[in-house]
Design a protein around this motif. Structure first.
Motif, PDB file in Angstrom:
ATOM      1  N   ALA A 259      44.067  42.740  47.179  1.00 47.93           N
ATOM      2  CA  ALA A 259      42.812  42.621  46.436  1.00 47.93           C
ATOM      3  C   ALA A 259      43.082  42.327  44.967  1.00 47.93           C
ATOM      4  O   ALA A 259      42.391  41.522  44.343  1.00 47.93           O
ATOM      5  CB  ALA A 259      42.006  43.917  46.571  1.00 47.93           C
ATOM      6  N   ALA A 260      44.098  42.975  44.407  1.00 51.52           N
ATOM      7  CA  ALA A 260      44.453  42.749  43.007  1.00 51.52           C
ATOM      8  C   ALA A 260      44.968  41.329  42.789  1.00 51.52           C
ATOM      9  O   ALA A 260      44.606  40.665  41.808  1.00 51.52           O
ATOM     10  CB  ALA A 260      45.501  43.760  42.554  1.00 51.52           C
ATOM     11  N   VAL A 261      45.817  40.850  43.690  1.00 51.17           N
ATOM     12  CA  VAL A 261      46.360  39.499  43.564  1.00 51.17           C
ATOM     13  C   VAL A 261      45.238  38.464  43.670  1.00 51.17           C
ATOM     14  O   VAL A 261      45.184  37.489  42.909  1.00 51.17           O
ATOM     15  CB  VAL A 261      47.437  39.233  44.633  1.00 51.17           C
ATOM     16  N   ALA A 262      44.313  38.677  44.607  1.00 54.61           N
ATOM     17  CA  ALA A 262      43.165  37.767  44.734  1.00 54.61           C
ATOM     18  C   ALA A 262      42.347  37.740  43.447  1.00 54.61           C
ATOM     19  O   ALA A 262      41.891  36.680  43.007  1.00 54.61           O
ATOM     20  CB  ALA A 262      42.294  38.195  45.912  1.00 54.61           C
TER      21      ALA A 262
ATOM     22  N   ILE B 207      31.612  43.203  44.458  1.00 55.78           N
ATOM     23  CA  ILE B 207      31.130  43.975  45.602  1.00 55.78           C
ATOM     24  C   ILE B 207      31.921  43.619  46.856  1.00 55.78           C
ATOM     25  O   ILE B 207      32.363  44.499  47.605  1.00 55.78           O
ATOM     26  CB  ILE B 207      29.626  43.729  45.817  1.00 55.78           C
ATOM     27  N   VAL B 208      32.122  42.325  47.081  1.00 58.49           N
ATOM     28  CA  VAL B 208      32.874  41.883  48.257  1.00 58.49           C
ATOM     29  C   VAL B 208      34.287  42.444  48.227  1.00 58.49           C
ATOM     30  O   VAL B 208      34.823  42.892  49.247  1.00 58.49           O
ATOM     31  CB  VAL B 208      32.896  40.342  48.329  1.00 58.49           C
ATOM     32  N   ASP B 209      34.900  42.458  47.032  1.00 56.79           N
ATOM     33  CA  ASP B 209      36.240  43.010  46.862  1.00 56.79           C
ATOM     34  C   ASP B 209      36.287  44.455  47.361  1.00 56.79           C
ATOM     35  O   ASP B 209      37.183  44.834  48.130  1.00 56.79           O
ATOM     36  CB  ASP B 209      36.605  42.944  45.378  1.00 56.79           C
ATOM     37  N   SER B 210      35.307  45.258  46.939  1.00 52.44           N
ATOM     38  CA  SER B 210      35.286  46.664  47.345  1.00 52.44           C
ATOM     39  C   SER B 210      34.925  46.826  48.820  1.00 52.44           C
ATOM     40  O   SER B 210      35.399  47.757  49.478  1.00 52.44           O
ATOM     41  CB  SER B 210      34.284  47.444  46.481  1.00 52.44           C
TER      42      SER B 210
ATOM     43  N   THR C  58      37.235  31.515  44.681  1.00 52.73           N
ATOM     44  CA  THR C  58      38.664  31.686  44.969  1.00 52.73           C
ATOM     45  C   THR C  58      38.962  33.122  45.359  1.00 52.73           C
ATOM     46  O   THR C  58      39.676  33.396  46.343  1.00 52.73           O
ATOM     47  CB  THR C  58      39.505  31.297  43.736  1.00 52.73           C
ATOM     48  N   ASN C  59      38.407  34.056  44.596  1.00 49.64           N
ATOM     49  CA  ASN C  59      38.630  35.483  44.873  1.00 49.64           C
ATOM     50  C   ASN C  59      38.094  35.875  46.244  1.00 49.64           C
ATOM     51  O   ASN C  59      38.777  36.545  47.026  1.00 49.64           O
ATOM     52  CB  ASN C  59      37.967  36.321  43.772  1.00 49.64           C
TER      53      ASN C  59
ATOM     54  N   GLY D 228      41.946  34.422  41.026  1.00 55.13           N
ATOM     55  CA  GLY D 228      40.605  33.933  40.741  1.00 55.13           C
ATOM     56  C   GLY D 228      40.348  33.808  39.248  1.00 55.13           C
ATOM     57  O   GLY D 228      39.746  32.840  38.785  1.00 55.13           O
ATOM     58  N   GLN D 229      40.823  34.783  38.471  1.00 55.56           N
ATOM     59  CA  GLN D 229      40.664  34.727  37.019  1.00 55.56           C
ATOM     60  C   GLN D 229      41.420  33.548  36.416  1.00 55.56           C
ATOM     61  O   GLN D 229      40.919  32.867  35.503  1.00 55.56           O
ATOM     62  CB  GLN D 229      41.146  36.040  36.403  1.00 55.56           C
ATOM     63  N   CYS D 230      42.623  33.309  36.902  1.00 57.11           N
ATOM     64  CA  CYS D 230      43.407  32.178  36.398  1.00 57.11           C
ATOM     65  C   CYS D 230      42.765  30.841  36.735  1.00 57.11           C
ATOM     66  O   CYS D 230      42.751  29.920  35.908  1.00 57.11           O
ATOM     67  CB  CYS D 230      44.836  32.236  36.956  1.00 57.11           C
ATOM     68  N   VAL D 231      42.231  30.727  37.941  1.00 56.61           N
ATOM     69  CA  VAL D 231      41.523  29.497  38.324  1.00 56.61           C
ATOM     70  C   VAL D 231      40.330  29.279  37.405  1.00 56.61           C
ATOM     71  O   VAL D 231      40.099  28.157  36.911  1.00 56.61           O
ATOM     72  CB  VAL D 231      41.073  29.570  39.798  1.00 56.61           C
ATOM     73  N   ALA D 232      39.558  30.334  37.137  1.00 58.25           N
ATOM     74  CA  ALA D 232      38.395  30.209  36.249  1.00 58.25           C
ATOM     75  C   ALA D 232      38.819  29.782  34.850  1.00 58.25           C
ATOM     76  O   ALA D 232      38.153  28.953  34.212  1.00 58.25           O
ATOM     77  CB  ALA D 232      37.645  31.543  36.188  1.00 58.25           C
TER      78      ALA D 232
END
Length: 492
Positions: free
Chosen positions: A237-240, A72-75, A214-215, A244-248
């Motif tokens: 937004a895509a890079v964030a 939601i925050v991303d959007s 992170t995202n 975030g996925q890689c950190v997880a």
């Protein structure tokens, strides 16, 4: 212009890939079979069901809620760029859903086979399942890497038909990055599924929180160019998201190496097993298809709505972000109860299985009742979080109030689908999903669009959910008679 190819060949990209692969290959000391058996038995086979469901599901529900929050925050941040930017990201949803469908569906298969193996005390098979599952995730990433380079532009052309060059350019930027760097999300799925399969959902929660935080931190920094960085817009937004996925994934990998002693990821003596891969996909493919159907449905709905206006498509995208805030905790509940049901099945404990199902249905109903209230009472408040224009408010308030009715039905269908998957009957979930989203929802939306215009389209959702309820009840009754009822009562 931001280049996905640059990231792919960059030192950071290679470093992330290296960390994930090294985590997969790292050897760990094996515990004895007796010690492993005691851990599994104490957690899954003896703990009171109320406490077990809470311990297994609550961390997953919290982490999934955070996942929904950062979506939601991303959007919300993207909407600050422009409504076109929000539409571009919304139109990316079908292919993003496909990535998640393959990752989550494969994880369902791994979860069911691995947890059942632990219930049967077959620890060798559990280890082999984990390693074969890791191989499947690597192959899945390579598939989407290729699609990220060749499929994104045709995908946007088919939806927009050349009507909006600005939306097209932003959408291609965003989706290319998300797909080309999907290694992070596949690594996250793999390591988190190993944690949930052995009851260590708190570590899965930690990894998801790390990725989400992170995202959220990186979103405004990269989108708007804070701290001296270039303003990247939707590409930021895509890079964030992928960082975030890689950190997880990295956090989940470390948690497996340090704390998940029930499973040994040593590659010594590892062999691909066609039978195990077949077993994983026998459960996982119906789940993949089921969730991929959602991708097809979203694509078709976008095409129906874009004919009215780009704002209508943006409203549909906002709806998906908002409903995830209420549905994601239910999916977290699913992730928590799947290994409990599968373990109880393997251990022949009917009482524990039935109690788990009943309790989870009550929890799911309460969560979605709250969502229904939000959609009905304060839709304008929800939409204004996305800088909604007057046109978006007019379309969106009507849409949310109508769609919200399906919350009152969906709770049962979701838990029933989880039962089907945990008991190795995921094909039932696939049938229900096909009936709901393709056989009913899309045709109903198209017909209603022709007969009643945009306001009528939204009624397709409660109509489709009602049909889903009827089919789910029939399938669950059949499952109970043939699989659950014949089991010994076992301990409670």
């Amino acid at each position: 212009m931001f280049s996905p190819k640059f990231l792919l060949t960059s030192f950071a990209g290679r470093a992330i890939i290296g960390l994930l692969l090294s985590g997969l290959m790292q050897r760990r000391d094996k515990m004895s079979s007796k010690s492993t058996e005691n851990i599994a038995e104490n957690k899954m086979g003896v703990m009171p069901i109320n406490k077990l469901v809470w311990n297994m599901s609550f961390p997953m529900m919290v982490s999934m809620l955070v996942q929904a929050l950062y979506n939601i925050v991303d959007s919300i941040f993207v909407a600050r760029v422009s409504e076109d930017a929000l539409t571009a990201v919304s139109l990316a949803f079908p292919l993003q859903t496909l990535v998640i469908a393959v990752g989550a569906g494969t994880g369902v298969g791994i979860n069911a086979i691995l947890s059942k193996s632990l219930g049967e005390k077959n620890f060798k098979k559990a280890n082999a399942t984990a390693l074969n599952g890791g191989f499947l995730y690597i192959m899945s990433y390579l598939l989407f890497l290729v699609l990220g380079f060749v499929a994104v532009k045709p995908f946007y052309v088919s939806q927009l038909k050349g009507s909006s060059p600005a939306i097209f350019d932003m959408g291609v930027q965003y989706l290319s990055i998300v797909m080309i760097f999907s290694l992070g999300i596949f690594g996250q799925f793999f390591f988190e599924r190993l944690l949930t399969s052995t009851g260590k959902t708190v570590f899965s929660m930690v990894s998801q929180l790390a990725g989400a935080i992170t995202n959220i931190i990186l979103d405004p920094i990269l989108i708007f160019g804070w701290l001296g960085l270039p303003e990247m817009g939707v590409a930021g937004a895509a890079v964030a998201t992928v960082i975030g996925q890689c950190v997880a994934a990295i956090v989940a990998c470390v948690c497996n190496m340090k704390f998940n002693h029930e499973i040994d990821l040593s590659l010594k003596g590892f062999r691909l097993s066609g039978s195990l891969i077949g077993s994983i996909y026998m459960v996982g493919v119906p789940s993949i298809i089921m969730q991929s159907i959602g991708s097809v449905m979203t694509y078709c709905m976008n095409k129906i709505l874009i004919d009215f206006s780009s704002t209508a498509a943006a409203v549909f995208g906002v709806y998906f972000k908002l409903q995830s805030f209420f549905f994601m905790p239910v999916f977290g509940l699913n992730n928590g109860i799947t290994p409990i049901i599968a373990y109880s099945y393997g251990a022949q404990q009917r009482k524990r299985m039935v109690k788990t199902i009943k309790l989870s249905m009550g929890i799911a109903f309460g969560l979605l009742l709250f969502g229904f209230a939000g959609f009905e009472l304060v839709p304008q408040v929800l939409l204004k979080m996305f800088d909604a224009s007057d046109e978006m408010l007019e379309i969106g308030c009507q849409a949310l109030r109508v769609i919200g009715f399906h919350f009152l039905i969906a709770w049962f269908c979701i838990i029933a689908g989880t039962v089907f998957q945990a008991l190795g009957k995921a094909v039932y979930s696939m049938i229900v999903s096909i009936m709901r989203q393709l056989v009913v929802l899309v045709p109903a939306a198209y017909i209603l669009a022709q007969l009643g215009g945009l306001d009528a389209v939204w009624w397709a959702f409660p109509i489709a959910e009602t049909m889903s309820l009827l089919v789910s009840v029939v399938c669950l009754v059949n499952i109970y008679k043939k699989i659950i009822k014949p089991l010994p009562e076992g301990r409670e």
